[in-house]
Every structure is written in structure tokens, then in C-alpha cells.
Design an enzyme around this catalytic site. Structure first.
Site, PDB file in Angstrom:
ATOM      1  N   LYS A   1      45.196  25.594  44.476  1.00 14.67           N
ATOM      2  CA  LYS A   1      44.107  26.573  44.509  1.00 14.67           C
ATOM      3  C   LYS A   1      44.155  27.431  45.782  1.00 14.67           C
ATOM      4  O   LYS A   1      44.059  28.666  45.723  1.00 14.67           O
ATOM      5  CB  LYS A   1      42.764  25.845  44.428  1.00 14.67           C
ATOM      6  CG  LYS A   1      41.548  26.706  44.707  1.00 14.67           C
ATOM      7  CD  LYS A   1      40.272  25.916  44.557  1.00 14.67           C
ATOM      8  CE  LYS A   1      40.149  24.793  45.579  1.00 14.67           C
ATOM      9  NZ  LYS A   1      39.957  25.314  46.965  1.00 14.67           N
ATOM     10  N   THR A   2      44.303  26.779  46.936  1.00 12.94           N
ATOM     11  CA  THR A   2      44.322  27.511  48.204  1.00 12.94           C
ATOM     12  C   THR A   2      45.492  28.482  48.252  1.00 12.94           C
ATOM     13  O   THR A   2      45.360  29.621  48.708  1.00 12.94           O
ATOM     14  CB  THR A   2      44.398  26.531  49.386  1.00 12.94           C
ATOM     15  OG1 THR A   2      43.251  25.680  49.365  1.00 12.94           O
ATOM     16  CG2 THR A   2      44.455  27.276  50.710  1.00 12.94           C
TER      17      THR A   2
ATOM     18  N   ASP B   1      35.528  30.792  46.984  1.00 10.96           N
ATOM     19  CA  ASP B   1      36.207  29.514  46.797  1.00 10.96           C
ATOM     20  C   ASP B   1      35.181  28.415  46.528  1.00 10.96           C
ATOM     21  O   ASP B   1      34.016  28.533  46.916  1.00 10.96           O
ATOM     22  CB  ASP B   1      37.013  29.194  48.065  1.00 10.96           C
ATOM     23  CG  ASP B   1      37.974  28.036  47.867  1.00 10.96           C
ATOM     24  OD1 ASP B   1      38.287  27.708  46.718  1.00 10.96           O
ATOM     25  OD2 ASP B   1      38.408  27.455  48.885  1.00 10.96           O
ATOM     26  N   GLU B   2      35.603  27.333  45.891  1.00 11.59           N
ATOM     27  CA  GLU B   2      34.741  26.179  45.581  1.00 11.59           C
ATOM     28  C   GLU B   2      33.435  26.630  44.902  1.00 11.59           C
ATOM     29  O   GLU B   2      32.335  26.182  45.247  1.00 11.59           O
ATOM     30  CB  GLU B   2      34.425  25.386  46.863  1.00 11.59           C
ATOM     31  CG  GLU B   2      35.639  24.862  47.597  1.00 11.59           C
ATOM     32  CD  GLU B   2      36.322  23.698  46.897  1.00 11.59           C
ATOM     33  OE1 GLU B   2      35.897  23.348  45.777  1.00 11.59           O
ATOM     34  OE2 GLU B   2      37.284  23.148  47.460  1.00 11.59           O
TER      35      GLU B   2
ATOM     36  N   GLN C   1      34.934  18.915  39.401  1.00 10.72           N
ATOM     37  CA  GLN C   1      34.678  18.421  40.750  1.00 10.72           C
ATOM     38  C   GLN C   1      33.332  18.898  41.285  1.00 10.72           C
ATOM     39  O   GLN C   1      33.123  18.972  42.500  1.00 10.72           O
ATOM     40  CB  GLN C   1      35.807  18.845  41.692  1.00 10.72           C
ATOM     41  CG  GLN C   1      37.163  18.275  41.318  1.00 10.72           C
ATOM     42  CD  GLN C   1      38.235  18.580  42.349  1.00 10.72           C
ATOM     43  OE1 GLN C   1      38.173  18.123  43.486  1.00 10.72           O
ATOM     44  NE2 GLN C   1      39.226  19.367  41.953  1.00 10.72           N
TER      45      GLN C   1
ATOM     46  N   ARG D   1      42.310  11.881  44.585  1.00 11.93           N
ATOM     47  CA  ARG D   1      42.640  11.930  46.022  1.00 11.93           C
ATOM     48  C   ARG D   1      43.984  11.241  46.274  1.00 11.93           C
ATOM     49  O   ARG D   1      44.575  11.394  47.341  1.00 11.93           O
ATOM     50  CB  ARG D   1      41.575  11.227  46.865  1.00 11.93           C
ATOM     51  CG  ARG D   1      40.162  11.781  46.843  1.00 11.93           C
ATOM     52  CD  ARG D   1      40.093  13.264  47.041  1.00 11.93           C
ATOM     53  NE  ARG D   1      40.082  13.947  45.754  1.00 11.93           N
ATOM     54  CZ  ARG D   1      40.395  15.228  45.591  1.00 11.93           C
ATOM     55  NH1 ARG D   1      40.750  15.961  46.630  1.00 11.93           N
ATOM     56  NH2 ARG D   1      40.358  15.787  44.401  1.00 11.93           N
TER      57      ARG D   1
END
Length: 691
Positions: free
Chosen positions: A47-48, A238-239, A269, A624
């Protein structure tokens, strides 16, 4: 009217080979045209990287950096993204507006504060400041808190904040979340009114005000709104799954004219509803923007296929979601996620510690391993076992560095220099002067509050004569310190100011009041080093205050790391709640207390929405892990009534295909509960009480 369109500056040569750097899913997002874009970015899907290359492509296409707004949930994330953009383009992109909602709101409000009745040097109240001011408002409202249980200032601050961020009337919040305080609704609303008024009088804003007032500028001041709606040709968020209603409304208002809005997030998430995050913002984005293009990033670069398959199978049970199917890019290592039913909490801790030491011997550094849990209290036995075995670890939800008394004391000096009408800063500093207590500090503040130049007034002989005789010497030293702090060579040098405060009496105060004075002194020396990067005291204080807003818990203190055991400073095992682990990754993850009623929590099972959020939290925990995943739970536990509770595994475990987990039997020399025959999930029956 004749319209003239300025052509884009396309002189910048393309230096990035996007097709070579990105996969097909990422390339589609980076190369998308105008209009609203919704990017569903699965865990570990780059994503980043995608957002970074999108910004770079916009600039290469001729969009001026100053016309790009990049909103992230930490300022660090924005800095890292823009640093990567600079590396890609080989050009300065500092004019891009990048940062958190709070930092960008603060930047805009500093320019236009007067339009809302504030001065541009307003103070930003952190969580403790806000609580103290609410406490003062309770006192002003003359509420008899002893006659009937009345919520403390910290509880009221939480109420006010949740109501603001969810755009819900306060009385509805009280009825839904605090029903035991419902008979006090009118008094609570009165305190809120006083709190809002006092902030205005003191030229102060709390974290929520930075958002509320930013929205007010956009919705109530058309001329100001037009400036930013025209300026920001492209808005990237973002997010997005973690935004609350207020933040989503701000984004919509900013992007109203250009409509080039790209929001990136993962509905799977979305785990912060308890802090006001609105799951519907991402789920119903298409309802607000019917012409939005939807993209999915489903290639997982983080985890092995076995871990990805388990995560897919788990989250697939949620009804409300954007269907997606992550596929692992990494090859299999032949390791199936392990399920470890332990006899009790002690054996659970013993297994985790023992396996960690084995992995460490096999070459996995401690810093590449983490123990995750649903709630912080679930780590107690684990901490004891790690300490007993001498395994160095850190608790990510540890001490609150910027909320320690000595840090607050010193920054209060700086706050009153920047905003001489900061009541809380004055009262805190005044009480540091010998022989000045609460009553005297209040009287001194009453005089300063109405002074045209408070900093000048305190240096006059007439003012000093009105103080108690015992305070004369301390006041003289305080006035001299203010002179030094406001001198031309130190006025805008926060590092020098901190050193002055420390060396002109505060070090003696530490030594007289704290047994760990040396450690506190070192904290302040490090704070001064941190301040060296800021050109003004106002910028330094704004950064400190805004750092505290970047947590997913209540906007509040920055979290420091509590190193419990010594050892190689670069090698410590991480203990973290799943909430605080979001966005992080480790080679090996141990998820403990995966028992029904504990994860998911019993409280969350009151409704379907709660269970689905808990399943998303479980999904976050699973994703994770990069290489190895161990899911643990205790079979028996003694409760407060000295009864023994038999646990069963989390429903999130029993609802996935059994082949996705490998059950490990844990044996000891003298077991209290034999686990040898436990080779199937069907053996783990409904919880029972054993008297």
C-alpha cells in the site's frame, strides 16, 4: 466570459519505470486518471509503495507539489512517503502538504484563526491539559461531586471527544455509552458549555478542536474554503478505514471542487470503532461517490502462503466487507500455523518463552519476534515468565514519556512564552516557585489574565510586592529566568530555553523532589537535543502536541517503550496489543489467549457488529506474521471465585478448515493436564465450570 486554460508543465522528464517497479494491481492505481478512487489494499500488499508512486507520477505529470494533499495517520508516515518520492524523482517535494489530519488542520488554522475568533498563537491542549481544564469547569459549575458520584474530568473529556468525532449529540453518547451517568446529563452538558467557552477565552484548542475548526472554515467560510478547494488538485488519504465521521466530512469538503480524491485502506483492518472510527466511511464510499473507480491490491508480499490462507479463511466469515482474496507472492517454507492448547496460563507462557529461546538459538533475533494479545492485562504471566528466564523485552504500550511531570513542567515554561494567556501553563509553573501553592497561583493568575502584557507585568517591582514574603527570593529568580528566556538570542531557540530552565533552578527542584533525579535530568537533556531541529518554540510545541494525537487510543500522550529487562539494546522481544501492532510485522508472531470470551472478548459478542470487528482484529493479528505463526490459549483458568474455568479455542479458530492449523501438544515432566490425545479441534468442547 472567455475561459483560458493554463497547460500543465510537462517539462519534467519521466525517470521512473513504473512497469518495472510495480505489479499490475499497483500499476493500475498509480496510472489511474481523474476522479474519485477507492483502493482496497489488503494486508502486506504494498500500500505505501503504491501511494508513494502515485504521488511521484502526479508530480511527473505536471501537478505542482503544493497542489497535492497527502493525509496519513502519523506525521512519520507522511515524511517517509515524501522522502521516498524525493528519492524517486531526484527533486525537492517539500511543498507537498503531507501529515496527519491534526497537523494539517493546525497548519491551516494558524493562517485563519482570526476568522473563527482565535489568535494565531493559540495553545494546543494535550490530554492532561484538557482534563485539567474540564476539572476547573466542574468546579466553576459548582457541582457537588460529593453528594452524588460525578464523572471525573478525564471521563468527561472522553465523552466530549467521542461526541465530537462521531458527530453525535452529547446526550445520546451518555445514554448509549455511559447510561449510569444519564441522570446527570444536564450537569454534564453544562460542564461542556463551560469547557468550550473557557478554551475560547484562553485562546486554546484541544485535539478535537483542530478538526472541528478546520471543518468550520470549510463549511462556514466560503472564501477560505475556496482557497483550499482550488489549491488541492489531488487529495490522497491513507488508512481511510480508520477515519471518523468528522475526518471524512473534512476530506469531502476539501475535495468538493476538484473531486480528485484517492482513499486507500483495508476494510478488513478497520478495528478502531471504540475510538470513533466509522467503518461505513470506506464501506459506503461508493454511495457518496457513485463514479468512483474501485481497485484492489491482493498480492501479499509479507507472509507465507500458509499464513495468508488462514487469514483469508478467517476474514471470509464477515458479512460486511469488500470481498477479496489475498494471494502470497512468497514461496512456502513448509510451516503450517501452529495451534497450541496449553494446560493453563503458566504453561502457555512457558511454551512461548521456551520456543522463543529455541528460535533465538536457530538464528532468529529477538527483535524479529513479537507476542500479541487482545488486552494488555493478558500479558501479565508472559511478562513474569520472560523476566524469570532473562529474556529482554519491551512493552509497546509502556510509559508515557511526554506526560511525565518533569517534561510537563519544562514545556509549560515554553508554552507561556508562546501564549502568555495559557492559564494551565502559568498555574503549573507558578506552583514550582517555593512558597507558592494553589491559592497564591490562582490569585497571581487572576492578575495576569487581564494584563495586556503578562510577561512584562511579572517583572515589575509592584507585582512582586503583592506576593507572600516567603516567595520573594523564588519570584526574583523566576523573573530573571523569564528575562533570559525572552532575550533575543534565546527567544526562538527551544533547545537553549530548556537548558536554561534546567540550569536555573529546575535541576535543584528535581533533586529535592525525585529519587530518580538523574534519570529525569537525562530525559530533559534528550528533550533539548530533540528541540534542536526546530527553528521556533511555537513549532516545537506544536510538534510535541501533535505527536500525542497520533495514537489510535484516545488522543493523548506519546507512548514510550518500557524496557523491563536489560540486554543488547538492539535486540528486544516486542509485547504488544493487537491494536498497537497494526501496521507492523515480525518474522515470528505468538498470539496468546486465543480463547473464546477472551478473543473475541465477551463484551464484543453482544451484537454482530462487535463480533465482526473482533474478527477483523484477529485478521490483523494473523497478518503481522511473516514466516511463523503460533496461536496459543490456556485450557483451564482459575477465576476470582476460585473456580476453574475450562476454555475452548476462539470461534475464529474453530470456524476455519482444520487443515490450516497444526495442533501442537505441549508435554512436561509432571503435567496436570495430559494433552497427548488432543489431535483434533473436536476434542475442545464447550467451556465448563469445574467446582
Amino acid at each position: 466570459m472567455k475561459k483560458y486554460v493554463i497547460k500543465s508543465d510537462t517539462a519534467r522528464p519521466t525517470r521512473i519505470n513504473y512497469r518495472a517497479e510495480l505489479n499490475e494491481e499497483q500499476l493500475a492505481v498509480v496510472g489511474a486518471g481523474k476522479g474519485p478512487l477507492l483502493v482496497i489494499a489488503g494486508a502486506g500488499s504494498g500500500k505505501t509503495r503504491t501511494v508513494t508512486y502515485r504521488v511521484a507520477r502526479l508530480i511527473e505529470a505536471g501537478v505542482a507539489p503544493a497542489r497535492i494533499l497527502l493525509v496519513t495517520f502519523t506525521n512519520r508516515a507522511a515524511r517517509e512517503m515524501l522522502s521516498r518520492v524525493e528519492g524517486l524523482l531526484g527533486a525537492d517535494v517539500r511543498r507537498v502538504w503531507g501529515g496527519t489530519f491534526h497537523s494539517i488542520g493546525n497548519r491551516i488554522l494558524r493562517r485563519h484563526a482570526a476568522s473563527l475568533g482565535y489568535e494565531s498563537n493559540y495553545s494546543i491542549l494535550d490530554a492532561e491539559d484538557a482534563k485539567d481544564m474540564v476539572d476547573a469547569c466542574i468546579e466553576e459549575a459548582a457541582i457537588d461531586t460529593k453528594a452524588r458520584r460525578f464523572p471525573k474530568g478525564e471521563v468527561l473529556r472522553e465523552m466530549f471527544s467521542f461526541a465530537t468525532n462521531t458527530d453525535t449529540p452529547l446526550d445520546q453518547i451518555i445514554a448509549a455509552k455511559y447510561p449510569y451517568f444519564e441522570p446527570l446529563t444536564n450537569q454534564i452538558k453544562r460542564v461542556d458549555e463551560l469547557y468550550q467557552a473557557r478554551k475560547r477565552e484562553r485562546n486554546a484548542m484541544d485535539y478535537d478542536d483542530l478538526l472541528v475548526n478546520w471543518k468550520r472554515l470549510l463549511s462556514e467560510k466560503p472564501d477560505i474554503a475556496a482557497i483550499y478547494q482550488e489549491q488541492f488538485q489531488h487529495v490522497l488519504v491513507d488508512e481511510y478505514q480508520d477515519t471518523n465521521m468528522l475526518q471524512a466530512e473534512i476530506v469531502d469538503l476539501v475535495a468538493e471542487k476538484q473531486r480528485n480524491l484517492m482513499v486507500v485502506g483495508d476494510d478488513a483492518q478497520s478495528i478502531f470503532a471504540w475510538r470513533g472510527a466509522n467503518f461505513d466511511n470506506i464501506l459506503k464510499f461508493k454511495d457518496r461517490y457513485p463514479d468512483a473507480q474501485i481497485f484492489r491490491l491482493e498480492a501479499n508480499y509479507r507472509s507465507t502462503p500458509e499464513i495468508v490462507m488462514l487469514a483469508n479463511a478467517s476474514i471470509g466469515h464477515n458479512r460486511k466487507q469488500f470481498p477479496k482474496n489475498l494471494h502470497a507472492v512468497r514461496p512456502s517454507r513448509g510451516l503450517t500455523p501452529a495451534l497450541i492448547p496449553a494446560r493453563d496460563v503458566e504453561q502457555q507462557a512457558a511454551f512461548v518463552a521456551s520456543r522463543i529461546l529455541e528460535l533465538r538459538d536457530e538464528g532468529v533475533p529477538l527483535e524479529d519476534m513479537a507476542i500479541l494479545y487482545r488486552a494488555h492485562f493478558q500479558s501479565l504471566e508472559m511478562q513474569l515468565e520472560l523476566t524469570r528466564r532473562g529474556i529482554p523485552y519491551e512493552i509497546r504500550s509502556g510509559v508515557r514519556f511526554f506526560e511525565q511531570a518533569h517534561i510537563k513542567d519544562v514545556t509549560s515554561y515554553l508554552r507561556l512564552l508562546v501564549n502568555p494567556r495559557d492559564e494551565l501553563a502559568w498555574k503549573r509553573v507558578l506552583k514550582l516557585i517555593p512558597k507558592i501553592g494553589n491559592a497564591t497561583a490562582a490569585r497571581v493568575w487572576e492578575r495576569l489574565a487581564y494584563a495586556a502584557e503578562p510577561l512584562a507585568l511579572i517583572r515589575t517591582d509592584e507585582f512582586a510586592k503583592a506576593l507572600p514574603k516567603g516567595a520573594a527570593l523564588g519570584w526574583q529568580e523566576f523573573a530573571a529566568l523569564i528575562n533570559e528566556l525572552t532575550a533575543p538570542e534565546t527567544r526562538n531557540a527551544p533547545a537553549k530555553q530548556i537548558e536554561l530552565i534546567l540550569n536555573r533552578g529546575y535541576l535543584e527542584y528535581l533533586q529535592a523532589n525525585y529519587e530518580n533525579a538523574d534519570a529525569r535530568e537525562e530525559d530533559l537533556r534528550q528533550l533539548a537535543n530533540f528541540a534542536l531541529r526546530y527553528d521556533t518554540t511555537e513549532a516545537f510545541l506544536s510538534e510535541l502536541a501533535l505527536l500525542n494525537s497520533e495514537r489510535f487510543a484516545a488522543p493523548g500522550p506519546t507512548v514510550g517503550e518500557d524496557v523491563v529487562m536489560g540486554g543488547d539494546e538492539d535486540e528486544r522481544l516486542a509485547l504488544s496489543s493487537v491494536h498497537q501492532a497494526k501496521g507492523l510485522e515480525w518474522r515470528v508472531v505468538f498470539l496468546i489467549w486465543a480463547a473464546d470470551g477472551r478473543f473475541p472478548s465477551a463484551k464484543s459478542l453482544r451484537d454482530a457488529e462487535g463480533e465482526e470487528e473482533e474478527r477483523r482484529l484477529f485478521y490483523v493479528a494473523l497478518t503481522r506474521a511473516q514466516d511463523e505463526l503460533y496461536v496459543c490459549f490456556p485450557l483451564i483458568e482459575s477465576d476470582r471465585a476460585r473456580q476453574t474455568v475450562l476454555h475452548r479455542p476462539s470461534r475464529f479458530i474453530t470456524e476455519v478448515p482444520k487443515a490450516l492449523l497444526e495442533i501442537w501438544s505441549v508435554d512436561e515432566e509432571d503435567p496436570l493436564l495430559a494433552l497427548d490425545g488432543l489431535d483434533d479441534l473436536d476434542d475442545l468442547d464447550t467451556p465448563k465450570l469445574i467446582n
